[in-house]
Design an enzyme around this catalytic site. Structure first.
Site, short mmCIF file in Angstrom:
data_model
loop_
_atom_site.label_atom_id
_atom_site.label_comp_id
_atom_site.label_asym_id
_atom_site.label_seq_id
_atom_site.Cartn_x
_atom_site.Cartn_y
_atom_site.Cartn_z
N ALA A 35 3.09 -0.74 4.96
CA ALA A 35 2.53 -0.80 6.30
C ALA A 35 2.01 -2.20 6.65
CB ALA A 35 1.41 0.23 6.44
N HIS A 90 12.67 -2.45 2.46
CA HIS A 90 12.06 -1.18 2.88
C HIS A 90 12.97 -0.05 2.44
CE1 HIS A 90 8.93 -3.02 5.27
NE2 HIS A 90 9.83 -3.89 5.66
N TYR A 120 10.97 8.72 1.68
CA TYR A 120 11.00 7.64 0.69
C TYR A 120 11.78 7.97 -0.57
CZ TYR A 120 7.39 5.92 3.78
OH TYR A 120 6.70 5.50 4.90
N ARG A 154 12.61 4.67 12.90
CA ARG A 154 11.35 5.42 12.81
C ARG A 154 10.47 5.09 14.01
NH1 ARG A 154 8.94 5.03 7.03
NH2 ARG A 154 7.69 6.71 7.89
N PRO A 210 0.80 -1.22 0.00
CA PRO A 210 0.00 0.00 0.00
C PRO A 210 0.84 1.27 0.00
CG PRO A 210 -0.13 -1.09 2.13
CD PRO A 210 0.59 -2.02 1.21
N ASN A 211 0.34 2.23 -0.74
CA ASN A 211 0.88 3.58 -0.87
C ASN A 211 2.18 3.67 -1.66
OD1 ASN A 211 -1.22 4.82 0.71
ND2 ASN A 211 -0.26 3.85 2.49
N ARG A 253 5.07 11.03 -2.53
CA ARG A 253 4.67 10.84 -1.13
C ARG A 253 5.89 10.92 -0.23
NH1 ARG A 253 4.18 5.48 1.79
NH2 ARG A 253 3.27 6.05 3.77
N ASN A 287 8.15 -5.49 -0.71
CA ASN A 287 8.07 -4.32 0.16
C ASN A 287 6.60 -4.24 0.56
OD1 ASN A 287 7.81 -1.86 1.42
ND2 ASN A 287 9.19 -0.79 0.02
N GLU A 325 12.72 -9.20 2.00
CA GLU A 325 11.90 -8.06 2.37
C GLU A 325 12.72 -6.79 2.21
OE1 GLU A 325 9.38 -6.45 6.26
OE2 GLU A 325 10.70 -8.18 6.47
#
Length: 150
Positions: A83, A106, A29, A113, A16-17, A24, A80, A104
């Site tokens: 969330a 990111h 990012y 964070r 998502p996103n 964004r 990735n 995985e």
């Protein structure tokens, strides 16, 4: 029985996103778009004899369906989960069910964070977790898988 493809295939999953990359929160990012990342992953994978199937969705079920489909014709998964890393036992279970190597990725360093970002259900399934390397993390994932699968 499904015939095996001539070239090995990697499934690239973005959650998502991530369709909003480049616009964004570029301070978190970066400015690279998802299309640029997919193009770079495809190019790096081709250098090692792999093709790439790229999937992005903001819907958990669509990501799970794509992971299930990889079982028959992919050699590994780069994901990735965005969330969903921190919330989706279902995605982690889907990855377990296909029994493929998982990396995985990111873009940001999730460990630097918010506290809730420091746990990933997907990390429990992944052979490797790459966090904080920006778009280069995807290249590192391809390089790792190329070495592991050769």
């Amino acid at each position: 029985m499904n015939p095996r493809p001539n070239r090995q295939r990697l499934l690239l999953v973005n959650g998502p996103n991530l369709n909003l990359l480049g616009t964004r929160q570029p301070e978190v990012y970066g400015a690279t778009t998802l299309a640029e990342i997919e193009s770079d992953v495809t190019a790096h994978a081709a250098q090692s004899g792999f093709e790439v199937r790229a999937v992005q969705s903001n819907h958990e079920g669509a990501l799970i369906d794509a992971i299930h489909a990889a079982r028959g014709d992919c050699a590994a998964v780069i994901i990735n989960p965005g969330a969903y890393s921190h919330t989706s036992v279902a995605i982690a279970d889907a990855l377990r069910s296909v029994d493929l190597p998982v990396v995985e990725v990111h873009l940001s360093n999730v460990h630097a964070r918010e506290e809730y970002r420091r746990h990933s259900f997907v990390s429990e399934v992944a052979a490797v977790v790459i966090a904080g390397a920006g778009p280069a993390g995807y290249e590192y994932a391809v390089r790792y898988l190329a070495a592991k699968l050769s």
